[in-house]
Design a protein around this motif. Sequence first.
Motif, PDB file in Angstrom:
ATOM      1  N   HIS A   1     -18.711 -16.705  -4.661  1.00 12.49           N
ATOM      2  CA  HIS A   1     -18.038 -15.612  -5.507  1.00 12.49           C
ATOM      3  C   HIS A   1     -17.871 -14.352  -4.689  1.00 12.49           C
ATOM      4  O   HIS A   1     -18.550 -14.098  -3.668  1.00 12.49           O
ATOM      5  N   GLY A   2     -16.688 -13.608  -5.048  1.00 13.29           N
ATOM      6  CA  GLY A   2     -16.526 -12.359  -4.131  1.00 13.29           C
ATOM      7  C   GLY A   2     -15.282 -11.696  -4.393  1.00 13.29           C
ATOM      8  O   GLY A   2     -14.543 -11.784  -5.663  1.00 13.29           O
ATOM      9  N   ALA A   3     -14.808 -10.816  -3.687  1.00  9.89           N
ATOM     10  CA  ALA A   3     -13.398 -10.028  -3.854  1.00  9.89           C
ATOM     11  C   ALA A   3     -12.398 -11.006  -3.162  1.00  9.89           C
ATOM     12  O   ALA A   3     -12.450 -10.835  -1.847  1.00  9.89           O
ATOM     13  N   ASP A   4     -11.417 -11.474  -3.924  1.00  5.20           N
ATOM     14  CA  ASP A   4     -10.320 -12.065  -2.980  1.00  5.20           C
ATOM     15  C   ASP A   4      -9.496 -11.447  -2.196  1.00  5.20           C
ATOM     16  O   ASP A   4      -8.898 -11.889  -1.421  1.00  5.20           O
ATOM     17  N   TYR A   5      -9.446  -9.719  -2.283  1.00  4.35           N
ATOM     18  CA  TYR A   5      -8.589  -9.249  -1.373  1.00  4.35           C
ATOM     19  C   TYR A   5      -9.368  -9.206  -0.127  1.00  4.35           C
ATOM     20  O   TYR A   5      -8.606  -8.999   1.072  1.00  4.35           O
ATOM     21  N   TYR A   6     -10.555  -9.914   0.183  1.00  5.26           N
ATOM     22  CA  TYR A   6     -11.056  -9.977   1.774  1.00  5.26           C
ATOM     23  C   TYR A   6     -10.249 -11.039   2.305  1.00  5.26           C
ATOM     24  O   TYR A   6     -10.455 -11.200   3.574  1.00  5.26           O
ATOM     25  N   PHE A   7      -9.523 -11.746   1.698  1.00  5.10           N
ATOM     26  CA  PHE A   7      -9.010 -12.991   2.353  1.00  5.10           C
ATOM     27  C   PHE A   7      -7.501 -12.825   2.399  1.00  5.10           C
ATOM     28  O   PHE A   7      -6.738 -13.717   2.261  1.00  5.10           O
ATOM     29  N   VAL A   8      -6.953 -11.536   2.626  1.00  3.08           N
ATOM     30  CA  VAL A   8      -5.346 -11.459   2.721  1.00  3.08           C
ATOM     31  C   VAL A   8      -4.920 -12.075   3.928  1.00  3.08           C
ATOM     32  O   VAL A   8      -3.740 -12.369   4.027  1.00  3.08           O
ATOM     33  N   ASN A   9      -6.010 -12.071   4.848  1.00  3.99           N
ATOM     34  CA  ASN A   9      -5.311 -12.867   6.169  1.00  3.99           C
ATOM     35  C   ASN A   9      -5.122 -14.369   5.958  1.00  3.99           C
ATOM     36  O   ASN A   9      -4.527 -15.018   6.692  1.00  3.99           O
ATOM     37  N   GLN A  10      -5.681 -15.092   4.922  1.00  3.96           N
ATOM     38  CA  GLN A  10      -5.461 -16.142   4.475  1.00  3.96           C
ATOM     39  C   GLN A  10      -3.968 -16.403   3.775  1.00  3.96           C
ATOM     40  O   GLN A  10      -3.145 -16.903   4.014  1.00  3.96           O
ATOM     41  N   HIS A  11      -3.871 -15.411   2.884  1.00  6.94           N
ATOM     42  CA  HIS A  11      -2.655 -15.020   2.179  1.00  6.94           C
ATOM     43  C   HIS A  11      -2.453 -13.805   1.604  1.00  6.94           C
ATOM     44  O   HIS A  11      -3.525 -13.372   0.888  1.00  6.94           O
ATOM     45  N   PRO A  12      -1.668 -13.075   1.737  1.00  4.85           N
ATOM     46  CA  PRO A  12      -1.594 -11.662   1.110  1.00  4.85           C
ATOM     47  C   PRO A  12      -1.519 -11.578  -0.378  1.00  4.85           C
ATOM     48  O   PRO A  12      -2.038 -10.703  -1.249  1.00  4.85           O
ATOM     49  N   GLY A  13      -1.151 -12.809  -1.099  1.00  8.31           N
ATOM     50  CA  GLY A  13      -1.028 -12.885  -2.501  1.00  8.31           C
ATOM     51  C   GLY A  13      -2.411 -12.739  -3.122  1.00  8.31           C
ATOM     52  O   GLY A  13      -2.542 -12.383  -4.268  1.00  8.31           O
ATOM     53  N   TYR A  14      -3.594 -13.019  -2.190  1.00  5.53           N
ATOM     54  CA  TYR A  14      -4.806 -13.249  -2.796  1.00  5.53           C
ATOM     55  C   TYR A  14      -5.108 -11.485  -3.064  1.00  5.53           C
ATOM     56  O   TYR A  14      -6.328 -11.492  -3.985  1.00  5.53           O
ATOM     57  N   ALA A  15      -4.593 -10.398  -2.615  1.00  8.18           N
ATOM     58  CA  ALA A  15      -5.149  -9.189  -2.995  1.00  8.18           C
ATOM     59  C   ALA A  15      -4.776  -9.017  -4.445  1.00  8.18           C
ATOM     60  O   ALA A  15      -5.535  -8.025  -5.061  1.00  8.18           O
ATOM     61  N   PHE A  16      -3.802  -9.598  -5.285  1.00 12.87           N
ATOM     62  CA  PHE A  16      -3.652  -9.139  -6.631  1.00 12.87           C
ATOM     63  C   PHE A  16      -4.781  -9.798  -7.350  1.00 12.87           C
ATOM     64  O   PHE A  16      -4.701  -9.316  -8.519  1.00 12.87           O
ATOM     65  N   PHE A  17      -5.552 -10.657  -7.169  1.00 13.49           N
ATOM     66  CA  PHE A  17      -6.625 -11.228  -7.881  1.00 13.49           C
ATOM     67  C   PHE A  17      -7.726 -10.268  -7.665  1.00 13.49           C
ATOM     68  O   PHE A  17      -8.897 -10.787  -8.166  1.00 13.49           O
ATOM     69  N   THR A  18      -7.843  -9.354  -6.720  1.00 16.62           N
ATOM     70  CA  THR A  18      -8.618  -8.299  -6.842  1.00 16.62           C
ATOM     71  C   THR A  18      -8.110  -6.870  -7.359  1.00 16.62           C
ATOM     72  O   THR A  18      -8.247  -6.553  -8.339  1.00 16.62           O
ATOM     73  N   SER A  19      -7.497  -6.220  -6.375  1.00 15.33           N
ATOM     74  CA  SER A  19      -6.602  -5.195  -6.776  1.00 15.33           C
ATOM     75  C   SER A  19      -5.817  -4.772  -5.571  1.00 15.33           C
ATOM     76  O   SER A  19      -5.927  -5.163  -4.414  1.00 15.33           O
TER      77      SER A  19
ATOM     78  N   THR B   1       3.014  -0.729   2.232  1.00 14.23           N
ATOM     79  CA  THR B   1       2.277  -1.685   2.458  1.00 14.23           C
ATOM     80  C   THR B   1       2.770  -2.949   1.598  1.00 14.23           C
ATOM     81  O   THR B   1       2.524  -4.258   2.328  1.00 14.23           O
ATOM     82  N   LEU B   2       2.964  -2.883   0.412  1.00 13.34           N
ATOM     83  CA  LEU B   2       3.235  -3.876  -0.527  1.00 13.34           C
ATOM     84  C   LEU B   2       4.730  -4.701  -0.182  1.00 13.34           C
ATOM     85  O   LEU B   2       4.796  -5.627  -0.287  1.00 13.34           O
ATOM     86  N   ASP B   3       5.519  -3.787   0.386  1.00 13.92           N
ATOM     87  CA  ASP B   3       6.837  -4.186   0.996  1.00 13.92           C
ATOM     88  C   ASP B   3       6.888  -5.038   1.970  1.00 13.92           C
ATOM     89  O   ASP B   3       7.871  -5.819   2.498  1.00 13.92           O
ATOM     90  N   GLN B   4       5.740  -4.702   2.936  1.00 13.65           N
ATOM     91  CA  GLN B   4       5.733  -5.465   4.305  1.00 13.65           C
ATOM     92  C   GLN B   4       5.467  -6.920   4.059  1.00 13.65           C
ATOM     93  O   GLN B   4       5.711  -7.876   5.122  1.00 13.65           O
ATOM     94  N   TYR B   5       5.249  -7.491   3.134  1.00  6.88           N
ATOM     95  CA  TYR B   5       4.754  -8.830   2.801  1.00  6.88           C
ATOM     96  C   TYR B   5       5.940  -9.474   2.168  1.00  6.88           C
ATOM     97  O   TYR B   5       5.932 -10.821   1.569  1.00  6.88           O
ATOM     98  N   ALA B   6       6.996  -8.880   2.110  1.00  2.00           N
ATOM     99  CA  ALA B   6       8.293  -9.196   0.944  1.00  2.00           C
ATOM    100  C   ALA B   6       8.768 -10.488   1.996  1.00  2.00           C
ATOM    101  O   ALA B   6       8.836 -10.329   3.303  1.00  2.00           O
ATOM    102  N   GLY B   7       9.307 -11.439   1.342  1.00  2.85           N
ATOM    103  CA  GLY B   7       9.875 -12.521   2.120  1.00  2.85           C
ATOM    104  C   GLY B   7       8.951 -13.810   1.939  1.00  2.85           C
ATOM    105  O   GLY B   7       9.819 -15.140   2.299  1.00  2.85           O
TER     106      GLY B   7
ATOM    107  N   ARG C   1       7.264 -13.830  -5.856  1.00  4.81           N
ATOM    108  CA  ARG C   1       7.248 -14.337  -7.294  1.00  4.81           C
ATOM    109  C   ARG C   1       5.833 -13.653  -8.015  1.00  4.81           C
ATOM    110  O   ARG C   1       5.987 -13.361  -8.972  1.00  4.81           O
ATOM    111  N   LEU C   2       4.787 -13.646  -7.068  1.00  2.00           N
ATOM    112  CA  LEU C   2       3.515 -13.038  -7.824  1.00  2.00           C
ATOM    113  C   LEU C   2       3.728 -11.777  -8.226  1.00  2.00           C
ATOM    114  O   LEU C   2       3.193 -11.309  -9.087  1.00  2.00           O
ATOM    115  N   ARG C   3       4.140 -11.087  -7.120  1.00  2.00           N
ATOM    116  CA  ARG C   3       4.335  -9.543  -7.206  1.00  2.00           C
ATOM    117  C   ARG C   3       5.370  -9.109  -8.357  1.00  2.00           C
ATOM    118  O   ARG C   3       4.858  -8.189  -9.046  1.00  2.00           O
TER     119      ARG C   3
END
Length: 360
Positions: free
Chosen positions: A95-113, A316-322, A328-330
Amino acid sequence: MDRRSFLRKSALGGSAAAATALAAPAIAQGNRTLTLVTTWGRGLAGVHDAAQRAADTITAMTDGQLTIDLKAAGELVGAFEVFDAVTSGQADMYHGADYYFVNQHPGYAFFTSVPFGMTPQEISNWYYQGEGQAFHDELGQIFGLKSFLAGNTGPQAGGWFSKEIAGPEDFQGLKFRMPGLGGEALGKMGASVQNLPGAEVYQALASGAIDGTEWIGPWADEKAGFQEITKFYYTAGMHEPGAALSLATNLDVWESLTPAQQKVIEIASGEAHQWNLAQFMDNNGAALQRLQAGGVKVLEFPDSVWDAMGGAARETLDQYAGDDIYDRLRESYNASMAASSGWIQQSEGAYRAQRDRVMG
């Protein structure tokens, strides 16, 4: 090669190999004990409560067939190690805040904020009625997880500062604790951003290791005691307008459960999400009044700071584009936010303005 094989060979790399996997979940007379690790120190107001609520509900609803053994941060693994612990099989759930794991995939940020992202109602709309859950599942297939939202802090405060913020230039060199993409945006404004587990923030602020911090909101911040250190409190921030929390189960463990047990985890997660949001929102108003009575100066950032934050957020949000999933998530997230926001503003927003005007 399937996606979980890809995970073991690339995403986790050496950490998975180094982790000592526990034995399969304990099974006795048809009952199972699942180990739940969290990113929260035991007793942290609200966030630990959400984890405990989900754990207790799962145990109760299965009449003990599934017993959830909750380990707070540091009791089995560190706060930021829970993702790897569950994907590698060292623990069964986190149980946690998924944005802690953006190093795994930046898409996880959207499931926290994400900065300038969704409010609590907007993220609920996207997750439960739009494509949010499906994207959570898509990421989970890569990393061997089955995830659900299981908590929400509501709108988070801009944070505690050692001095007033007059303009964007005041962020230059500022040592500030802020995780996720919001922290990355603040870094682009010149701040020296720190990503500290919640249990370590008070000491870092008290010692001067950081100049300021965001945590959650008035109730949790008061419980943490930040008002004992500084009196400058900004009550609105760009980074987490409705921060969701997640409960994730190792996918092999998930697939070994019965359909009824899986449904219990889903329902318990959703109940914890709504219960936790009400907990924060019910407590924040009175806590803010107590903070003000104790001498805390409640402030809002000037427009020049908001403007600078907006530019940094877009960058910040644009830098992960590609990345295909991220793009698709964004797109899905933004489309849902625009649709929800339009109606909420014209209905609830207009009503609140008239209520305040008429009823005073």
